[in-house]
Design a protein around this motif. Structure first.
Motif, PDB file in Angstrom:
ATOM      1  N   MET A 166       0.810  -1.135  -0.034  1.00 36.15           N
ATOM      2  CA  MET A 166       0.030   0.132  -0.184  1.00 36.15           C
ATOM      3  C   MET A 166       1.097   1.251  -0.114  1.00 36.15           C
ATOM      4  SD  MET A 166      -3.087   1.007   2.683  1.00 36.15           S
ATOM      5  CE  MET A 166      -3.990  -0.506   2.360  1.00 36.15           C
ATOM      6  N   VAL A 167       0.455   2.231  -0.832  1.00 37.46           N
ATOM      7  CA  VAL A 167       1.267   3.577  -0.864  1.00 37.46           C
ATOM      8  C   VAL A 167       1.075   4.449   0.427  1.00 37.46           C
ATOM      9  CG1 VAL A 167       1.631   5.513  -2.256  1.00 37.46           C
ATOM     10  CG2 VAL A 167       0.802   3.527  -3.342  1.00 37.46           C
ATOM     11  N   ASN A 168       2.305   4.940   0.810  1.00 38.25           N
ATOM     12  CA  ASN A 168       2.188   5.666   2.240  1.00 38.25           C
ATOM     13  C   ASN A 168       2.008   7.052   2.043  1.00 38.25           C
ATOM     14  OD1 ASN A 168       2.315   4.709   4.627  1.00 38.25           O
ATOM     15  ND2 ASN A 168       4.685   4.249   4.897  1.00 38.25           N
ATOM     16  N   ASP A 169       0.909   7.554   1.529  1.00 39.75           N
ATOM     17  CA  ASP A 169       0.415   9.014   1.210  1.00 39.75           C
ATOM     18  C   ASP A 169       0.194   9.428   2.930  1.00 39.75           C
ATOM     19  OD1 ASP A 169      -0.169   8.917  -1.457  1.00 39.75           O
ATOM     20  OD2 ASP A 169      -1.818   7.573  -1.015  1.00 39.75           O
ATOM     21  N   GLU A 170       0.414  10.644   3.020  1.00 35.54           N
ATOM     22  CA  GLU A 170       0.268  11.364   4.567  1.00 35.54           C
ATOM     23  C   GLU A 170      -0.171  12.594   4.325  1.00 35.54           C
ATOM     24  OE1 GLU A 170       3.044  11.980   8.462  1.00 35.54           O
ATOM     25  OE2 GLU A 170       4.122  11.775   6.421  1.00 35.54           O
ATOM     26  N   LEU A 171      -1.409  12.911   4.943  1.00 34.74           N
ATOM     27  CA  LEU A 171      -1.829  13.756   5.171  1.00 34.74           C
ATOM     28  C   LEU A 171      -2.235  14.303   6.614  1.00 34.74           C
ATOM     29  CD1 LEU A 171      -5.039  13.791   2.934  1.00 34.74           C
ATOM     30  CD2 LEU A 171      -2.685  15.048   2.324  1.00 34.74           C
ATOM     31  N   VAL A 172      -1.523  15.521   6.780  1.00 34.76           N
ATOM     32  CA  VAL A 172      -1.481  16.098   8.278  1.00 34.76           C
ATOM     33  C   VAL A 172      -2.507  17.114   8.506  1.00 34.76           C
ATOM     34  CG1 VAL A 172       0.135  17.383  10.085  1.00 34.76           C
ATOM     35  CG2 VAL A 172       1.022  15.491   8.326  1.00 34.76           C
ATOM     36  N   HIS A 173      -3.117  17.310   9.630  1.00 32.09           N
ATOM     37  CA  HIS A 173      -4.218  18.131   9.896  1.00 32.09           C
ATOM     38  C   HIS A 173      -3.540  19.386  10.336  1.00 32.09           C
ATOM     39  CE1 HIS A 173      -7.836  19.854  11.969  1.00 32.09           C
ATOM     40  NE2 HIS A 173      -7.941  20.132  10.876  1.00 32.09           N
ATOM     41  N   ASP A 174      -3.891  20.533   9.507  1.00 30.09           N
ATOM     42  CA  ASP A 174      -3.461  21.910   9.971  1.00 30.09           C
ATOM     43  C   ASP A 174      -4.575  22.809   9.739  1.00 30.09           C
ATOM     44  OD1 ASP A 174      -2.546  24.504  10.003  1.00 30.09           O
ATOM     45  OD2 ASP A 174      -1.029  24.338   8.402  1.00 30.09           O
ATOM     46  N   ALA A 175      -5.309  23.163  10.807  1.00 28.34           N
ATOM     47  CA  ALA A 175      -6.450  24.103  11.061  1.00 28.34           C
ATOM     48  C   ALA A 175      -6.321  25.197  10.094  1.00 28.34           C
ATOM     49  CB  ALA A 175      -6.943  24.266  12.338  1.00 28.34           C
ATOM     50  N   ALA A 176      -5.390  25.725   9.939  1.00 31.90           N
ATOM     51  CA  ALA A 176      -5.011  27.238   8.994  1.00 31.90           C
ATOM     52  C   ALA A 176      -4.214  26.717   7.733  1.00 31.90           C
ATOM     53  CB  ALA A 176      -3.712  27.901   9.779  1.00 31.90           C
TER      54      ALA A 176
ATOM     55  N   LEU B  25      -9.211   8.860   0.866  1.00 31.11           N
ATOM     56  CA  LEU B  25     -10.056   8.419   2.039  1.00 31.11           C
ATOM     57  C   LEU B  25      -9.185   8.039   3.166  1.00 31.11           C
ATOM     58  CD1 LEU B  25     -12.528   8.368   3.852  1.00 31.11           C
ATOM     59  CD2 LEU B  25     -13.093   6.094   2.630  1.00 31.11           C
ATOM     60  N   ARG B  26      -8.167   7.127   2.917  1.00 26.80           N
ATOM     61  CA  ARG B  26      -7.393   6.418   3.896  1.00 26.80           C
ATOM     62  C   ARG B  26      -6.425   7.488   4.249  1.00 26.80           C
ATOM     63  NH1 ARG B  26      -7.358   0.902   3.975  1.00 26.80           N
ATOM     64  NH2 ARG B  26      -8.674   0.007   2.046  1.00 26.80           N
ATOM     65  N   ALA B  27      -5.870   8.397   3.808  1.00 23.35           N
ATOM     66  CA  ALA B  27      -4.839   9.484   4.038  1.00 23.35           C
ATOM     67  C   ALA B  27      -5.660  10.402   4.913  1.00 23.35           C
ATOM     68  CB  ALA B  27      -4.304   9.936   3.048  1.00 23.35           C
TER      69      ALA B  27
ATOM     70  N   ALA C 154      -6.389   8.633   8.508  1.00 24.26           N
ATOM     71  CA  ALA C 154      -5.037   8.449   9.068  1.00 24.26           C
ATOM     72  C   ALA C 154      -4.511   9.919   9.773  1.00 24.26           C
ATOM     73  CB  ALA C 154      -4.053   8.095   8.327  1.00 24.26           C
ATOM     74  N   GLY C 155      -5.034  11.013   8.831  1.00 22.85           N
ATOM     75  CA  GLY C 155      -4.541  12.358   9.582  1.00 22.85           C
ATOM     76  C   GLY C 155      -5.522  12.978  10.471  1.00 22.85           C
ATOM     77  N   GLY C 156      -6.765  12.544  10.450  1.00 24.32           N
ATOM     78  CA  GLY C 156      -7.682  13.002  11.196  1.00 24.32           C
ATOM     79  C   GLY C 156      -8.400  14.324  10.691  1.00 24.32           C
ATOM     80  N   ILE C 157      -8.481  14.262   9.446  1.00 28.62           N
ATOM     81  CA  ILE C 157      -8.801  15.367   8.583  1.00 28.62           C
ATOM     82  C   ILE C 157     -10.208  15.276   7.990  1.00 28.62           C
ATOM     83  CG2 ILE C 157      -8.308  16.811   6.630  1.00 28.62           C
ATOM     84  CD1 ILE C 157      -5.544  15.580   6.953  1.00 28.62           C
ATOM     85  N   PRO C 158     -11.058  16.591   8.360  1.00 26.20           N
ATOM     86  CA  PRO C 158     -12.560  16.546   7.764  1.00 26.20           C
ATOM     87  C   PRO C 158     -12.459  16.209   6.182  1.00 26.20           C
ATOM     88  CG  PRO C 158     -12.123  18.308   9.121  1.00 26.20           C
ATOM     89  CD  PRO C 158     -10.641  17.727   8.935  1.00 26.20           C
ATOM     90  N   TYR C 159     -13.315  15.319   5.803  1.00 23.67           N
ATOM     91  CA  TYR C 159     -13.285  14.824   4.461  1.00 23.67           C
ATOM     92  C   TYR C 159     -14.656  14.887   3.913  1.00 23.67           C
ATOM     93  CZ  TYR C 159     -13.252  10.918   0.950  1.00 23.67           C
ATOM     94  OH  TYR C 159     -13.115  10.058  -0.029  1.00 23.67           O
ATOM     95  N   VAL C 160     -14.751  15.103   2.457  1.00 25.05           N
ATOM     96  CA  VAL C 160     -16.185  15.352   1.775  1.00 25.05           C
ATOM     97  C   VAL C 160     -15.853  14.449   0.525  1.00 25.05           C
ATOM     98  CG1 VAL C 160     -17.600  16.985   0.532  1.00 25.05           C
ATOM     99  CG2 VAL C 160     -16.938  17.497   2.717  1.00 25.05           C
ATOM    100  N   ASP C 161     -16.536  13.840   0.036  1.00 21.79           N
ATOM    101  CA  ASP C 161     -16.556  12.823  -1.182  1.00 21.79           C
ATOM    102  C   ASP C 161     -17.844  13.012  -1.910  1.00 21.79           C
ATOM    103  OD1 ASP C 161     -16.587  10.797  -3.118  1.00 21.79           O
ATOM    104  OD2 ASP C 161     -14.860  10.085  -2.061  1.00 21.79           O
ATOM    105  N   VAL C 162     -17.812  13.444  -3.292  1.00 24.23           N
ATOM    106  CA  VAL C 162     -18.915  13.724  -4.077  1.00 24.23           C
ATOM    107  C   VAL C 162     -18.989  12.734  -5.310  1.00 24.23           C
ATOM    108  CG1 VAL C 162     -19.183  16.326  -3.348  1.00 24.23           C
ATOM    109  CG2 VAL C 162     -17.877  15.591  -5.539  1.00 24.23           C
ATOM    110  N   THR C 163     -17.959  11.633  -5.262  1.00 23.36           N
ATOM    111  CA  THR C 163     -17.930  11.061  -6.348  1.00 23.36           C
ATOM    112  C   THR C 163     -18.448   9.309  -6.295  1.00 23.36           C
ATOM    113  OG1 THR C 163     -15.858  10.309  -5.810  1.00 23.36           O
ATOM    114  CG2 THR C 163     -15.997  12.398  -6.991  1.00 23.36           C
ATOM    115  N   ARG C 164     -18.766   9.096  -5.282  1.00 23.41           N
ATOM    116  CA  ARG C 164     -18.915   7.435  -5.115  1.00 23.41           C
ATOM    117  C   ARG C 164     -20.165   7.126  -5.457  1.00 23.41           C
ATOM    118  NH1 ARG C 164     -15.022   4.999  -1.678  1.00 23.41           N
ATOM    119  NH2 ARG C 164     -13.504   6.714  -1.137  1.00 23.41           N
ATOM    120  N   TRP C 165     -20.143   5.829  -6.380  1.00 20.28           N
ATOM    121  CA  TRP C 165     -21.648   5.326  -6.630  1.00 20.28           C
ATOM    122  C   TRP C 165     -22.051   4.507  -5.279  1.00 20.28           C
ATOM    123  CZ3 TRP C 165     -17.565   4.878  -9.770  1.00 20.28           C
ATOM    124  CH2 TRP C 165     -16.807   3.462  -9.753  1.00 20.28           C
ATOM    125  N   THR C 166     -23.124   3.624  -5.206  1.00 23.95           N
ATOM    126  CA  THR C 166     -23.643   3.093  -3.942  1.00 23.95           C
ATOM    127  C   THR C 166     -22.618   2.059  -3.511  1.00 23.95           C
ATOM    128  OG1 THR C 166     -25.844   3.584  -4.950  1.00 23.95           O
ATOM    129  CG2 THR C 166     -25.353   1.991  -3.079  1.00 23.95           C
TER     130      THR C 166
END
Length: 366
Positions: free
Chosen positions: A1-11, A92-94, A97-109
């Motif tokens: 699995m690829v190790n993408d890393e997103l870090v939460h930064d409120a600013a 989504l996984r990244a 893992a980073g505790g970041i608010p996430y919105v998705d508008v592309t997924r089918w059921t």
């Protein structure tokens, strides 16, 4: 699995994955000036003009993130909006893992159901708003507004007029490319398996009479869980009656069942994807509840890409707590769980998506 890393930064910036595609560019323009932006995709050089346009009133940077490449991606961001097909759930996984608010508008059921399971198993510390109901969650948003006016929701029937002259992103065909797969709806309180492009109806949708037939959309799965109606159905038809008739004939002949394998995908996509230069998005949403019945006609003269982006913008405001209510709770949430349903139609109107309401008997029985 690829190790993408997103870090939460409120600013930090809002990360739009696919932020310079057909829908992404609409959302990027709408967000510009509110928050700084980071636009990610396979070919960031294509975003140069958009970044320059946005920088006139805000800030935007483009970076490469190819979800099909093993090259990892990393960034510090305040929120993530996924606007592209994410088959391996990398975005989504990244975000989880980073505790970041996430919105998705592309997924089918089916993809939404997988995302719900993945999110639940991850014990998320931030909201995960799955806003893939038709047009970026606009249908479920209007549904919750109607339920609020009617004191609840017993039935919801949606009819979509798909304007063939409208712009459409390349991922939109993936959303529709399941016409050979039966799906489940709730009908009269019972889970019922139905076949795509069956049970046709001809209905007035805005100023047009349009023939529509069943299509699988995520709100038919989520609304029974959130608003507790006993019947939910969604149908779609094209602005060109000949195109609708052709599609219904192919479905009746078994074409889509016989061509479900990957080797037929190019042919199916040619049938389903022929974007134009621009059109009008129109939906008819009929609701019945304890307080009577309402028919909502939802119109966006700037088309389906704009309507989808505006649904995404309302989702982004929701997870960040920028819509007059506290930010959504951690975990899976849906557009129709909006804490202020009475504000939804006004918020859509402010973004150019108008809704007209009429007290009329339902004509779109499931």
């Amino acid at each position: 699995m690829v190790n993408d890393e997103l870090v939460h930064d409120a600013a930090g910036p809002v990360l739009l994955v696919g932020g310079y595609g057909t829908v992404g560019a609409e959302l990027a323009r709408a967000v510009s000036g509110r928050w700084p932006l980071l636009l990610a995709g396979r070919s960031p050089e294509k975003a140069a003009g958009l970044c320059a346009e946005i920088s006139a009133e805000g800030s935007a940077e483009a970076r490469r993130w190819d979800l099909a490449s093993p090259e990892p991606f990393g960034a510090s961001v305040r929120a993530v909006v996924s606007l592209v097909n994410d088959p391996d759930d990398r975005v989504l996984r990244a975000a989880l893992a980073g505790g970041i608010p996430y919105v998705d508008v592309t997924r089918w059921t089916a993809r939404m159901q997988r995302a719900i399971t993945l999110t639940s198993l991850a014990s998320p510390s931030a909201p995960v708003l799955l806003s893939s109901g038709w047009m970026g969650g606009v249908v479920p948003l209007v549904a919750t507004a109607l339920a609020d006016r009617l004191g609840g929701l017993d039935t919801l029937d949606t009819a979509i007029r798909y304007d063939l002259s409208d712009r459409a992103g390349v991922d939109s065909v993936e959303f529709m490319d399941r016409l050979g797969v039966d799906f489940e709806i709730l009908q009269s309180g019972h889970p019922t398996v139905v076949t795509p492009l069956t049970s046709p109806r001809t209905l007035p949708i805005g100023p047009h009479r349009t023939k529509v037939a069943r299509i699988d959309t995520p709100e038919q799965f989520t609304l029974p869980l959130t608003l507790n109606p006993h019947t939910v159905s969604t149908r779609l038809g094209f602005s060109n009656p000949t195109s609708t008739t052709t599609l219904l004939t192919l479905a009746k002949s078994g074409f889509f069942r016989r061509t479900r394998s990957p080797r037929w995908r190019p042919l199916r996509h040619r049938l389903l994807y022929s974007p134009g230069e621009g059109g009008t998005a129109i939906l008819r949403i009929e609701a019945q509840g304890p307080g009577g019945s309402l028919t909502a006609t939802v119109t966006d003269p700037l088309g389906q890409a704009h309507m989808t982006a505006m649904g995404g913008l309302l989702g982004l405001r929701r997870v960040l707590g920028e819509d007059g209510a506290p930010a959504a709770r951690a975990g899976v949430v849906f557009p129709e769980s909006h804490p202020l349903p009475g504000t939804v139609l006004g918020a859509l109107s402010d973004l150019g998506v108008s809704t007209s309401l009429a007290d009329t008997p339902s004509q779109a029985a499931a």
